[in-house]
Design an enzyme around this catalytic site. Structure first.
Site, short mmCIF file in Angstrom:
data_model
loop_
_atom_site.label_atom_id
_atom_site.label_comp_id
_atom_site.label_asym_id
_atom_site.label_seq_id
_atom_site.Cartn_x
_atom_site.Cartn_y
_atom_site.Cartn_z
N SER A 191 -32.64 -19.43 -7.97
CA SER A 191 -32.13 -18.99 -9.26
C SER A 191 -31.06 -19.90 -9.85
O SER A 191 -30.95 -20.00 -11.06
CB SER A 191 -31.56 -17.58 -9.14
OG SER A 191 -30.55 -17.56 -8.16
N HIS A 237 -25.32 -18.34 -10.02
CA HIS A 237 -25.92 -18.17 -11.34
C HIS A 237 -25.06 -18.84 -12.41
O HIS A 237 -25.55 -19.60 -13.25
CB HIS A 237 -26.04 -16.69 -11.68
CG HIS A 237 -26.94 -15.93 -10.77
ND1 HIS A 237 -27.10 -14.56 -10.86
CD2 HIS A 237 -27.72 -16.33 -9.75
CE1 HIS A 237 -27.95 -14.15 -9.94
NE2 HIS A 237 -28.34 -15.21 -9.26
#
Length: 372
Positions: free
Chosen positions: A269, A327
């Site tokens: 991610s 992230h």
């Protein structure tokens, strides 16, 4: 260009997450495998003497326990003390991040040079052999024809990420091999408290334990691949993606060390957030939609702001479901690269390409003129 992509996956479900400390199965997300043990996880030792437990061992046991049980188990108190926070241990990962990023972009520049040279050569070869092919057309097996037809139907971006998806599937299968568990925990999860700090920074980018986690991340990557590769080009895209995986992991290292919440993480991610942020920055007016609510659309710029705000809030408030630091690090790297990094890095690759050209042609020409 109007897109309909699963932003909900990027912001919540399919990102670098923390291996859940409450559930019985490893849930996908770029996880942090918190090191609390479950009650009844292991038989009590015969002696009541305290035994030192390494963070890697505890994370591995937690994973095995979670993968075997079907219902949630209560948590016991940790049986070990967290390793002391030491920012000095991050010096080596910092050097590795800088070196790996430089090598990624350098290799991409050389790859682009070789690709262009190969295309020119292939064009002339095809022209010479064209009349022979017309006289003797080659026969292809039906299966091969179908594969070639499918491959040619893909966009450049989809063909580019096919290799990345294949690597993720391979690593996912390795997680299913019992004899590989120790190796996978050591090299395919990133943990600032572990002995191995550098290579897991890149290997963990291709690592998923949960099928849903891998499928969600790969779906998002596939959805944005065409726009990203058309924006950056195949070679630059790969350099940005690989660098983003290492950079986002290093940001995670810093935040974990600062907060004292040490534990392993894995997932693609961080790199995917970089690609998503780059596309949204370059095309902020593009339309996106939530996969389950296609009737509601919003701009890519608004989606990026919401994702960054959500991860920033999660980092500040200490949410432990996802690795919000990774992230956020990936998204900020994508924003920086589009606004400044492309000019500073990619557009200044000419000296390196010239050096490579001189090496390929056995040194610069002398006499009548310089190298072209």
């Amino acid at each position: 260009m109007a897109w309909r992509s699963s932003v909900w996956i990027c912001s919540g479900l399919g990102v670098r997450s923390n291996v859940n400390f409450l559930t019985s199965k490893l849930r996908g997300h770029r996880f942090t495998f918190y090191t609390e043990q479950r009650c009844g996880f292991k038989k009590a030792p015969k002696k009541n003497e305290p035994r030192k437990v390494e963070p890697e061992e505890v994370g591995r046991r937690e994973m095995e326990s979670a993968g075997q049980s079907r219902g949630p188990s209560p948590l016991a108190e940790p049986v070990h003390k967290a390793p002391p926070r030491s920012f000095g241990r991050l010096l080596k990962p910092l050097v590795f991040t800088i070196a790996f990023t430089g090598c990624s972009f350098g290799t991409a520049a050389v790859w682009q040079y070789e690709s262009l040279k190969s295309r020119v050569q292939s064009y002339f070869d095809e022209e010479r052999a064209g009349w022979l092919e017309k006289l003797r057309p080659q026969k292809e097996v039906d299966f091969r024809k179908q594969v070639n037809r499918w491959w040619n139907s893909l966009s450049d971006g989809q063909r580019t990420v096919t290799g990345i998806i294949a690597a993720n599937v391979l690593v996912f299968c390795l997680w299913r091999v019992p004899s590989m568990q120790r190796t996978m925990m050591r090299y395919f999860t990133s943990n600032p408290a572990a002995k191995d700090l550098c290579f897991p920074m890149i290997f963990s980018t291709f690592s998923h334990y949960s099928l849903f986690h891998m499928a969600a991340n790969m779906y998002v990557l596939w959805s944005f691949s065409s726009s990203a590769v058309s924006l950056l080009g195949r070679e630059q895209f790969m350099a940005v993606y690989l660098s983003a995986g290492v950079i986002s992991t290093f940001v995670s290292y810093i935040c974990k060390t600062a907060s004292g919440r040490l534990g392993p993480s894995l997932g693609a991610s961080g790199a995917i957030m970089t690609i998503l942020a780059a596309v949204c920055m370059k095309m902020p007016e593009a339309k996106l939609a939530v996969i389950f609510l296609p009737m509601f659309t919003f701009t890519a710029g608004s989606a990026l702001k919401a994702i960054v705000a959500l991860d920033a809030a999660g980092l500040v408030l200490g949410w432990r479901l996802f690795d919000h630091a990774a992230h956020l690090g990936g998204a900020l790297f994508g924003i920086w690269y589009i606004t400044h990094g492309h000019e500073l890095i990619w557009k200044n690759r000419e000296p390196l390409v010239k050096i490579w050209h001189d090496m390929r042609t056995k040194g610069p020409r002398t006499g009548g003129g310089g190298a072209p």
